[in-house]
Motif scaffolding. Structure first.
Motif, PDB file in Angstrom:
ATOM      1  N   UNK A 279       0.834  -1.203  -0.085  1.00  0.00           N
ATOM      2  CA  UNK A 279       0.031  -0.060  -0.076  1.00  0.00           C
ATOM      3  C   UNK A 279       0.910   1.274  -0.039  1.00  0.00           C
ATOM      4  N   UNK A 280       2.291   1.215   0.288  1.00  0.00           N
ATOM      5  CA  UNK A 280       3.070   2.404   0.369  1.00  0.00           C
ATOM      6  C   UNK A 280       4.464   2.225  -0.449  1.00  0.00           C
ATOM      7  N   UNK A 281       4.810   3.104  -1.043  1.00  0.00           N
ATOM      8  CA  UNK A 281       5.903   3.051  -1.850  1.00  0.00           C
ATOM      9  C   UNK A 281       7.137   2.604  -1.000  1.00  0.00           C
ATOM     10  N   UNK A 282       7.181   2.892   0.243  1.00  0.00           N
ATOM     11  CA  UNK A 282       8.350   2.496   1.057  1.00  0.00           C
ATOM     12  C   UNK A 282       8.057   1.221   1.563  1.00  0.00           C
TER      13      UNK A 282
ATOM     14  N   UNK B 267      12.020  -0.689  -5.398  1.00  0.00           N
ATOM     15  CA  UNK B 267      12.113   0.800  -5.402  1.00  0.00           C
ATOM     16  C   UNK B 267      13.079   1.380  -6.437  1.00  0.00           C
ATOM     17  N   UNK B 268      14.044   0.823  -6.509  1.00  0.00           N
ATOM     18  CA  UNK B 268      14.998   1.347  -7.747  1.00  0.00           C
ATOM     19  C   UNK B 268      14.287   0.976  -9.293  1.00  0.00           C
TER      20      UNK B 268
ATOM     21  N   UNK C 292      11.683   3.469  -9.648  1.00  0.00           N
ATOM     22  CA  UNK C 292      12.153   4.770  -9.916  1.00  0.00           C
ATOM     23  C   UNK C 292      12.328   4.822 -11.674  1.00  0.00           C
TER      24      UNK C 292
ATOM     25  N   UNK D 203       2.814  13.646 -10.448  1.00  0.00           N
ATOM     26  CA  UNK D 203       3.215  12.222 -10.089  1.00  0.00           C
ATOM     27  C   UNK D 203       2.986  12.232  -8.488  1.00  0.00           C
ATOM     28  N   UNK D 204       1.835  11.413  -8.151  1.00  0.00           N
ATOM     29  CA  UNK D 204       1.250  11.202  -6.951  1.00  0.00           C
ATOM     30  C   UNK D 204       1.055   9.596  -6.444  1.00  0.00           C
ATOM     31  N   UNK D 205       1.419   9.320  -5.378  1.00  0.00           N
ATOM     32  CA  UNK D 205       0.909   8.217  -4.454  1.00  0.00           C
ATOM     33  C   UNK D 205      -0.056   8.631  -3.526  1.00  0.00           C
ATOM     34  N   UNK D 206      -1.269   8.503  -3.580  1.00  0.00           N
ATOM     35  CA  UNK D 206      -2.460   9.005  -2.593  1.00  0.00           C
ATOM     36  C   UNK D 206      -2.938   7.789  -1.995  1.00  0.00           C
ATOM     37  N   UNK D 207      -3.866   7.207  -2.408  1.00  0.00           N
ATOM     38  CA  UNK D 207      -4.590   6.043  -2.006  1.00  0.00           C
ATOM     39  C   UNK D 207      -5.230   6.078  -0.860  1.00  0.00           C
ATOM     40  N   UNK D 208      -5.715   7.353  -0.454  1.00  0.00           N
ATOM     41  CA  UNK D 208      -6.691   7.275   0.638  1.00  0.00           C
ATOM     42  C   UNK D 208      -8.201   6.534   0.285  1.00  0.00           C
ATOM     43  N   UNK D 209      -8.441   6.233  -0.824  1.00  0.00           N
ATOM     44  CA  UNK D 209      -9.654   5.480  -1.115  1.00  0.00           C
ATOM     45  C   UNK D 209      -9.681   4.119  -1.727  1.00  0.00           C
TER      46      UNK D 209
END
Lengths: 154, 154
Positions: free
Chosen positions: B52-55, B62-63, B66, B87-93
């Motif tokens: 659910x998260x980039x990290x 990750x590389x 990128x 460019x966005x990683x949101x994902x609240x919904x």
């Protein structure tokens, strides 16, 4: 590209400088904390002159950015325990490349919408801001982060 | 983590599946095109289950992300000549990790605001959608991109 020259010419956009304070420096990015108290909201600004898009970074800088963004996200998750991180490079109004890292909560002022334009900024007390910045510096402490108040490392 | 097993278990979130069509596959990410005709709007979805998260991606992923994000951005800039990439990683919904790549123009429906929630989606004609998807596939053509209509590579 002469990256040494490029770093020397780096200046922070005046609107970013006005709405944030410096937390410190990674090798590539300046770490800023937004003065908007609605959200724990950091920004990474690569210290490269005249860069407006992530893909304008050199390949080496892109990998370093990925490392710094992941490290900042992990520190913010450890510190704030958010429901979601929101990470975004928009820049329609401030072209200088800056990447938002926002800790989002299901009870925050804009949830589940993106934060931009959702509600007016609210002010921290000086004490609350200093406390949050100080806790961020502790959470970020490592051999590639330097706490600082200024965009230039002395 | 067993990444082979992880890839096999990958399923696309139903809301993402409903609002996009598949353009093709990078080694890590599925490339989707939004059905909203207001903007040239692609999404990258890492083919990893329960991320659910980039990290949350491994360092290697990750590389790779990128690389794929930079490559997609450059292709979209070459194809659409936008004023700005968002460019966005949101994902609240939609919690499944998905990263928006939107070509923005000073005369688009939401400028200079972020696109999310700005205006209702508009529909492509079938011909216009197929044309845009086809041009994207041509712009993305390389040895690490595979054009496909399906989330599973046969």
């Amino acid at each position: 590209m002469d990256e040494t020259m490029d770093t020397q010419q780096f200046e922070l956009d005046p609107l970013l400088a006005d709405t944030t304070e410096v937390v410190g420096h990674f090798p590539l990015c300046l770490v800023l904390l937004s003065k908007d108290a609605n959200y724990p909201w950091c920004l990474l600004v690569p210290k490269r002159a005249a860069v407006t898009e992530l893909h304008h970074l050199s390949e080496l800088d892109r990998l370093q950015y990925a490392k710094e963004s992941g490290y900042l996200s992990e520190a913010m998750v450890a510190l704030f325990a958010p429901d979601k991180m929101n990470i975004a490079a928009l820049g329609n109004q401030v072209p200088q490349l800056h990447i938002h890292h926002v800790a989002r909560f299901k009870d925050d002022a804009a949830w589940p919408n993106p934060i931009w334009g959702a509600v007016p900024a609210t002010e921290y007390t000086a004490e609350d801001f200093d406390s949050r910045r100080s806790r961020l510096r502790s959470a970020l402490a490592c051999d590639f982060f330097t706490a600082a108040d200024d965009i230039n490392l002395s």
